[in-house]
Design an enzyme around this catalytic site. Structure first.
Site, short mmCIF file in Angstrom:
data_model
loop_
_atom_site.label_atom_id
_atom_site.label_comp_id
_atom_site.label_asym_id
_atom_site.label_seq_id
_atom_site.Cartn_x
_atom_site.Cartn_y
_atom_site.Cartn_z
N GLN A 113 21.88 17.80 37.67
CA GLN A 113 22.25 19.18 37.97
C GLN A 113 21.26 20.15 37.34
O GLN A 113 21.30 21.35 37.62
CB GLN A 113 23.65 19.48 37.42
N VAL A 161 17.74 22.09 36.21
CA VAL A 161 16.61 22.64 36.95
C VAL A 161 15.34 22.68 36.10
O VAL A 161 14.35 23.28 36.50
CB VAL A 161 16.94 24.07 37.45
N HIS A 219 20.47 20.83 42.19
CA HIS A 219 20.45 22.29 42.20
C HIS A 219 19.05 22.87 42.26
O HIS A 219 18.85 24.05 42.00
CB HIS A 219 21.20 22.83 40.98
N CYS A 265 10.40 31.48 49.55
CA CYS A 265 10.79 32.65 50.33
C CYS A 265 12.12 32.39 51.03
O CYS A 265 12.30 31.35 51.67
CB CYS A 265 9.72 32.97 51.38
N CYS A 275 6.88 37.67 49.48
CA CYS A 275 6.24 36.52 50.10
C CYS A 275 4.89 36.93 50.71
O CYS A 275 4.81 37.91 51.45
CB CYS A 275 7.15 35.94 51.18
N SER A 281 27.86 16.37 31.56
CA SER A 281 28.32 17.35 32.54
C SER A 281 29.82 17.52 32.45
O SER A 281 30.56 16.53 32.32
CB SER A 281 27.94 16.92 33.96
N SER A 282 30.27 18.75 32.56
CA SER A 282 31.71 19.03 32.60
C SER A 282 32.24 18.88 34.02
O SER A 282 33.46 18.92 34.24
CB SER A 282 31.98 20.45 32.10
N ASN A 292 30.19 12.73 27.36
CA ASN A 292 30.07 14.18 27.30
C ASN A 292 30.77 14.67 26.05
O ASN A 292 31.72 14.04 25.56
CB ASN A 292 30.72 14.81 28.54
N GLY A 317 33.23 17.29 24.81
CA GLY A 317 34.19 18.24 25.34
C GLY A 317 34.85 17.75 26.61
O GLY A 317 34.59 16.65 27.10
#
Length: 318
Positions: free
Chosen positions: A125, A127, A142, A150, A216, A257-258, A282, A284
């Site tokens: 997930q 970036v 993601h 553009c 662009c 990841s949650s 994880n 939490g």
């Protein structure tokens, strides 16, 4: 100032990483067995693997949401020139700092397990491309902030080129930003504070006046980081590829990841419904705690490297 001139620990602020007890030997052995029993393992990673490299997250107890921060939405970015100027000013200011983050022990351990054939397919997930820098090549659910695209014609360019264009349009502003001392003790100087996904919270007066953003070069359309903003959807082809992997695996492991976004939760749910073994490591709570039978509360950088020397998983680090 280049990234190499930044203090080596400037990103590793302990408050970014939620606290957790050291992993128990029992947990390490259980996770080892999960790996060892699988021949078609799919791994999904989330923000929890990158907080250990100093990149803030949104939803952990110490995440951006805990301070009242809300990220820009896709709709807001597209309809508001002012919102785009705010976003790009903050993102430009935070870029040098964001790219100074290094892959952590968990990224490196996963790359080693991939190389040893213990992971069939990995997706993330995140970036930030820290997995790539560690030697992996995951599907980026993601997208990535390392590409700018553009929204009209689809033309894309490297983020480094976009940074150069912003600097050329705003030379004095860029010079002022780049002259700041990025000492971690000065995070709040000039109204600046590090945020997830590469941006910095920056006082309005530093971007409201005469800050220009490039359009662009092909069609004069709106340029946007090639990421899925809140309020947007994962591109169909990418979502289909992830779903196919989830349905065909014999084990699905969630790391850091949650699973609060549906794009991630639906994958582990599909794997579970298809009969795959499922587990999550994880710190939490997660959205799938009532669905996934195996839950380990541990920091990824502490538990994953220890797998490399256990039983038949014994593999050299990348």
């Amino acid at each position: 100032m280049e990234n190499k001139d930044l203090p080596s620990d400037f990103l590793r602020h302990k408050k970014m990483v939620p606290s957790a007890d050291p992993p128990k030997v029992e947990d390490i052995n259980i996770l080892y067995q999960f790996f060892d029993r699988s021949s078609k393992l799919v791994v999904l990673t989330g923000a929890g693997i990158s907080t250990e490299s100093g990149i803030p997250d949104y939803r952990s107890p110490n995440g951006a949401y805990s301070t009242g921060f809300r990220p820009i939405t896709h709709q807001e970015f597209i309809r508001s020139n002012r919102a785009r100027r705010r976003y790009w000013a903050r993102s430009y200011a935070g870029w040098r700092r964001f790219t100074a983050a290094e892959p952590g022990p968990a990224h490196i351990a996963l790359a080693s397990l991939e190389k040893a054939g213990r992971i069939k397919f990995m997706m993330t997930q995140n970036v930030d491309r820290l997995h790539h820098r560690a030697g992996s090549n995951p599907l980026e659910l993601h997208g990535t902030v390392y590409v700018v695209a553009c929204t009209n014609c689809g033309f894309s360019l490297p983020r480094s080129s976009f940074q150069d264009q912003v600097k050329a349009l705003n030379p004095k502003w860029a010079e002022a930003i780049e002259s700041l001392d990025y000492d971690s003790r000065l995070d709040k100087s000039f109204g600046m504070k590090q945020r997830p996904d590469g941006d910095i919270e920056i006082d309005e007066k530093f971007w409201e006046e005469e800050f220009h953003i490039p359009n662009c070069q092909k069609c004069d359309g709106i340029l946007k980081p090639d990421v899925v903003f809140f309020g947007d959807n994962v591109p169909k082809g990418r979502a289909d590829r992830a779903m196919e992997a989830a349905k065909e695996c014999d084990a699905f492991l969630v790391l850091g990841s949650s699973l609060m976004t549906m794009s991630a939760f639906r994958l582990v749910r599909a794997a579970h419904e298809a009969g795959a073994a499922t587990a999550i490591v994880n710190v939490g709570v997660s959205r799938a705690d009532n669905l996934i039978p195996l839950k380990i509360n541990a920091k990824l950088g502490e538990i994953l490297p220890r797998l490399l020397s256990v039983g038949s998983l014994s593999v050299p680090a990348v």
